[in-house]
Design an enzyme around this catalytic site. Structure first.
Site, mmCIF file in Angstrom:
data_model
loop_
_atom_site.group_PDB
_atom_site.id
_atom_site.type_symbol
_atom_site.label_atom_id
_atom_site.label_comp_id
_atom_site.label_asym_id
_atom_site.label_seq_id
_atom_site.Cartn_x
_atom_site.Cartn_y
_atom_site.Cartn_z
ATOM 1 N N SER A 66 -2.826 -15.187 9.455
ATOM 2 C CA SER A 66 -4.230 -15.139 9.848
ATOM 3 C C SER A 66 -5.139 -14.603 8.749
ATOM 4 O O SER A 66 -6.359 -14.774 8.808
ATOM 5 C CB SER A 66 -4.403 -14.290 11.109
ATOM 6 O OG SER A 66 -3.933 -12.966 10.887
ATOM 7 N N LYS A 84 10.800 -1.793 2.138
ATOM 8 C CA LYS A 84 10.930 -2.861 1.149
ATOM 9 C C LYS A 84 12.249 -2.768 0.383
ATOM 10 O O LYS A 84 12.846 -3.795 0.047
ATOM 11 C CB LYS A 84 9.741 -2.830 0.182
ATOM 12 C CG LYS A 84 8.404 -3.117 0.866
ATOM 13 C CD LYS A 84 8.413 -4.460 1.597
ATOM 14 C CE LYS A 84 7.066 -4.780 2.213
ATOM 15 N NZ LYS A 84 7.033 -6.082 2.917
ATOM 16 N N TYR A 139 7.104 3.195 3.573
ATOM 17 C CA TYR A 139 6.816 1.797 3.221
ATOM 18 C C TYR A 139 7.784 1.321 2.143
ATOM 19 O O TYR A 139 8.353 0.229 2.245
ATOM 20 C CB TYR A 139 5.373 1.662 2.736
ATOM 21 C CG TYR A 139 5.026 0.259 2.312
ATOM 22 C CD1 TYR A 139 4.706 -0.711 3.258
ATOM 23 C CD2 TYR A 139 5.020 -0.110 0.968
ATOM 24 C CE1 TYR A 139 4.389 -2.008 2.878
ATOM 25 C CE2 TYR A 139 4.713 -1.396 0.574
ATOM 26 C CZ TYR A 139 4.400 -2.341 1.528
ATOM 27 O OH TYR A 139 4.098 -3.628 1.142
ATOM 28 N N SER A 140 7.981 2.146 1.101
ATOM 29 C CA SER A 140 8.932 1.786 0.046
ATOM 30 C C SER A 140 10.329 1.591 0.623
ATOM 31 O O SER A 140 11.053 0.677 0.221
ATOM 32 C CB SER A 140 8.960 2.872 -1.033
ATOM 33 O OG SER A 140 7.708 3.004 -1.659
ATOM 34 N N SER A 188 8.369 -9.109 -0.326
ATOM 35 C CA SER A 188 8.782 -7.738 -0.583
ATOM 36 C C SER A 188 7.627 -7.037 -1.279
ATOM 37 O O SER A 188 6.468 -7.248 -0.940
ATOM 38 C CB SER A 188 10.063 -7.735 -1.426
ATOM 39 O OG SER A 188 10.486 -6.415 -1.714
#
Length: 273
Positions: free
Chosen positions: A19, A154, A150-151, A136
């Site tokens: 989106s 990934k 967050y790291s 990634s």
């Protein structure tokens, strides 16, 4: 979902989080390259990109993922490409996020991608072909203070899909990783903040947030990353990893060739730690 015919002679792509941002740019790039593109959204859209067939999908729910994939298969009979793009960010000290917040982040960024991959793989195995391209991050390669969780999502994505890639090559399927650095998207709307902020980290966290805002002003465009997604989708001899943008390429090279102590010192200096 927008109206669709029941067959296609074009390769079929399914892009999550289409989106806005990288997802929307990737959907447009694939459509321009000749793919029949299905893009997923979680919240209803106010504006629809022409040529993209939209369907609702919440990657955190098994039944929603299954329904979206089945809609594509019923309309086309195949899925040639999955782009796992849906995700959210988090800026917080590692100690400042509850386990519940950590779970919520992993639910979208990692388990959402796993759900989507598991949903399309049976069709791809029947076809004896297919490609899964995962958004990634360069933070899946390097550490990032005040983005620890967050790291971590990934880094986990990198480990999972590199392993999966070995498992599915025998079926004519590849699972690949695209690693952008900061990208100009709706940053504030897609980033979570600590759910239990601590005074001990406030100064450093505030500085990290300010650095991100500054970097975002000159960050890569979503279209830059989308072109790398397209290359990963079409590359006749695909690589496992594709860096997207000059910053990501530079950081990736530095991580590989600069001594660990020097890299660590430079990272801390940039963040004022």
């Amino acid at each position: 979902m927008t109206p669709a015919s029941t067959s296609t002679s074009r390769p079929v792509a399914l892009v999550t989080g289409a989106s806005s941002g990288i997802g929307e740019a990737s959907a447009r790039a694939l459509q321009a390259a000749g793919y029949r593109v299905f893009g997923t959204y979680r919240k209803p859209l106010t504006q629809w990109a022409g040529g993209i067939e939209y369907l609702a999908c919440d990657v955190t729910r098994d039944e929603s993922v299954s329904a979206a994939v089945q809609q594509v298969l019923q309309a086309t009979g195949r899925i040639d490409l999955l782009v796992n793009n849906a995700g959210i960010g988090l800026i917080a000290g590692a100690e400042e996020s509850s386990v519940e917040q950590a779970r919520a982040l992993f639910e979208v960024n990692l388990f959402g991608a796993i759900r989507m991959a598991q949903a399309v793989l049976p069709a791809m195995r029947r076809q004896r072909s297919g490609r899964i391209v995962n958004l990634s991050s360069i933070l899946g390669v390097i550490p990032s203070p005040y983005s620890a969780l967050y790291s971590a999502t990934k880094h986990a994505m990198e480990g999972y899909f590199e392993s999966l890639d070995h498992e599915v090559r025998g079926f004519g399927i590849r699972a690949l990783l695209v690693e952008p650095a900061y990208t100009r998207t709706s940053f504030e709307g897609n980033v979570l903040h600590a759910d239990r902020k601590l005074d001990a980290y406030q100064a450093a966290r505030t500085q990290a947030e300010a650095l991100v805002r500054t970097v975002m002003q000159q960050a890569d465009t979503p279209e830059t990353v989308a072109q790398v997604v397209l290359r990963a989708a079409q590359d006749p001899k695909p690589r496992l990893r594709y860096t997207a943008g000059s910053v990501a390429r530079r950081v990736s090279l530095l991580r590989r060739f600069v001594p660990a102590a020097a890299f660590d010192k430079s990272l801390r200096q940039q963040l004022g730690l």
